[in-house]
Design a protein around this motif. Structure first.
Motif, PDB file in Angstrom:
ATOM      1  N   MET A 178      33.590  33.148  38.597  1.00 49.42           N
ATOM      2  CA  MET A 178      33.915  33.096  37.858  1.00 49.42           C
ATOM      3  C   MET A 178      33.700  31.418  36.969  1.00 49.42           C
ATOM      4  N   PHE A 186      31.621  31.737  34.364  1.00 52.94           N
ATOM      5  CA  PHE A 186      31.816  31.956  32.405  1.00 52.94           C
ATOM      6  C   PHE A 186      32.682  30.848  32.156  1.00 52.94           C
ATOM      7  N   GLN A 243      31.444  39.059  35.414  1.00 57.31           N
ATOM      8  CA  GLN A 243      31.955  39.663  36.169  1.00 57.31           C
ATOM      9  C   GLN A 243      30.335  40.378  37.404  1.00 57.31           C
ATOM     10  N   TYR A 244      29.479  41.039  36.960  1.00 50.28           N
ATOM     11  CA  TYR A 244      28.873  41.183  37.885  1.00 50.28           C
ATOM     12  C   TYR A 244      28.225  40.513  39.154  1.00 50.28           C
ATOM     13  N   GLY A 250      30.703  38.255  40.322  1.00 49.05           N
ATOM     14  CA  GLY A 250      31.626  38.200  40.712  1.00 49.05           C
ATOM     15  C   GLY A 250      32.573  36.699  40.593  1.00 49.05           C
ATOM     16  N   ARG A 293      40.934  38.160  40.729  1.00 44.41           N
ATOM     17  CA  ARG A 293      40.225  37.840  42.078  1.00 44.41           C
ATOM     18  C   ARG A 293      40.507  37.270  43.139  1.00 44.41           C
ATOM     19  N   GLU A 341      41.829  36.768  35.150  1.00 45.20           N
ATOM     20  CA  GLU A 341      40.646  37.265  35.734  1.00 45.20           C
ATOM     21  C   GLU A 341      40.575  36.219  37.343  1.00 45.20           C
ATOM     22  N   SER A 342      40.775  35.189  37.393  1.00 43.82           N
ATOM     23  CA  SER A 342      40.857  33.943  37.997  1.00 43.82           C
ATOM     24  C   SER A 342      42.039  34.583  39.390  1.00 43.82           C
ATOM     25  N   TRP A 401      30.284  36.069  30.468  1.00 46.18           N
ATOM     26  CA  TRP A 401      31.195  37.008  31.012  1.00 46.18           C
ATOM     27  C   TRP A 401      30.591  38.508  31.570  1.00 46.18           C
ATOM     28  N   GLN A 402      30.377  39.497  30.913  1.00 43.43           N
ATOM     29  CA  GLN A 402      29.600  40.125  31.960  1.00 43.43           C
ATOM     30  C   GLN A 402      28.768  39.522  32.393  1.00 43.43           C
TER      31      GLN A 402
END
Length: 199
Positions: free
Chosen positions: A42, A45, A37-38, A40, A95, A91-92, A33-34
């Protein structure tokens, strides 16, 4: 610790290894997950969620608990995976609305390595799940999950070559939706089976 809760096939010296495996599986998902995030990306994850599912299945087959505790583990794992899929979908969507860049070069290596790790875990799981009582697990890990993981890697490779960032977001959204439906099914199934056992 009550010996009736754990399988007699596991020695007491294996309990520490068991706890380490559980913690490592959860931390692996957090790390994915981290990193998502770094970079970008998805799909990174999504790969992590797939690995977590296989790791938890492997854990249950290794312990071989009583049916009541096996159903409880199914319920809790399904609930956790369902939450992770919801997080990935959310999160998707964010973004998709906000846009942004995806560092596909770094994400591609991680996703390919994750695919190789998942194939190895599935191979190990298939060797442990021989028999008619594990038919659904065997089918899931011998065909469905490895293929899905391979598709994630392929989509990310296409995104890397074409620069179509929307493809990463769309594929992650669809993957999370499919895994979320499966997790919800196992969650409901585990709940009703636990209720029947308690009665």
């Amino acid at each position: 610790m009550n010996s009736t809760l754990l399988s007699p096939t596991i020695s007491r010296s294996s309990y520490i290894l068991l706890i380490v495996f559980m913690i490592a599986s959860v931390l692996s998902a957090v790390t994915y997950w981290q990193f998502a995030q770094y970079t970008g990306c998805m799909l990174v994850f999504g790969q992590g969620v797939l690995q977590l599912i296989v790791a938890m299945l492997l854990l249950v087959l290794w312990i071989k608990p009583a049916r009541k505790w096996q159903l409880l583990a199914q319920f809790l794992n399904s609930f956790f995976v369902f939450l992770l899929c919801g997080l990935l979908i959310n999160e998707s969507y964010i973004r998709w609305q906000e846009g942004g860049t995806v560092v596909t070069s770094a994400a591609l290596i991680t996703t390919l390595l994750g695919f190789c790790a998942l194939v190895l875990l599935c191979h190990l799981l298939n060797r442990l799940s021989e028999g008619p009582e594990h038919l659904s697990t065997h089918r899931l890990t011998s065909s469905i999950l490895p293929k899905l993981s391979g598709v994630l890697s392929l989509v990310l490779l296409i995104t890397h070559l074409t620069g179509w960032v929307w493809l990463d977001i769309a594929a992650a959204f669809l993957t999370a939706s499919a895994l979320g439906v499966v997790a919800l099914f196992f969650l409901i199934d585990g709940y009703w089976n636990i209720m029947e056992v308690d009665v």
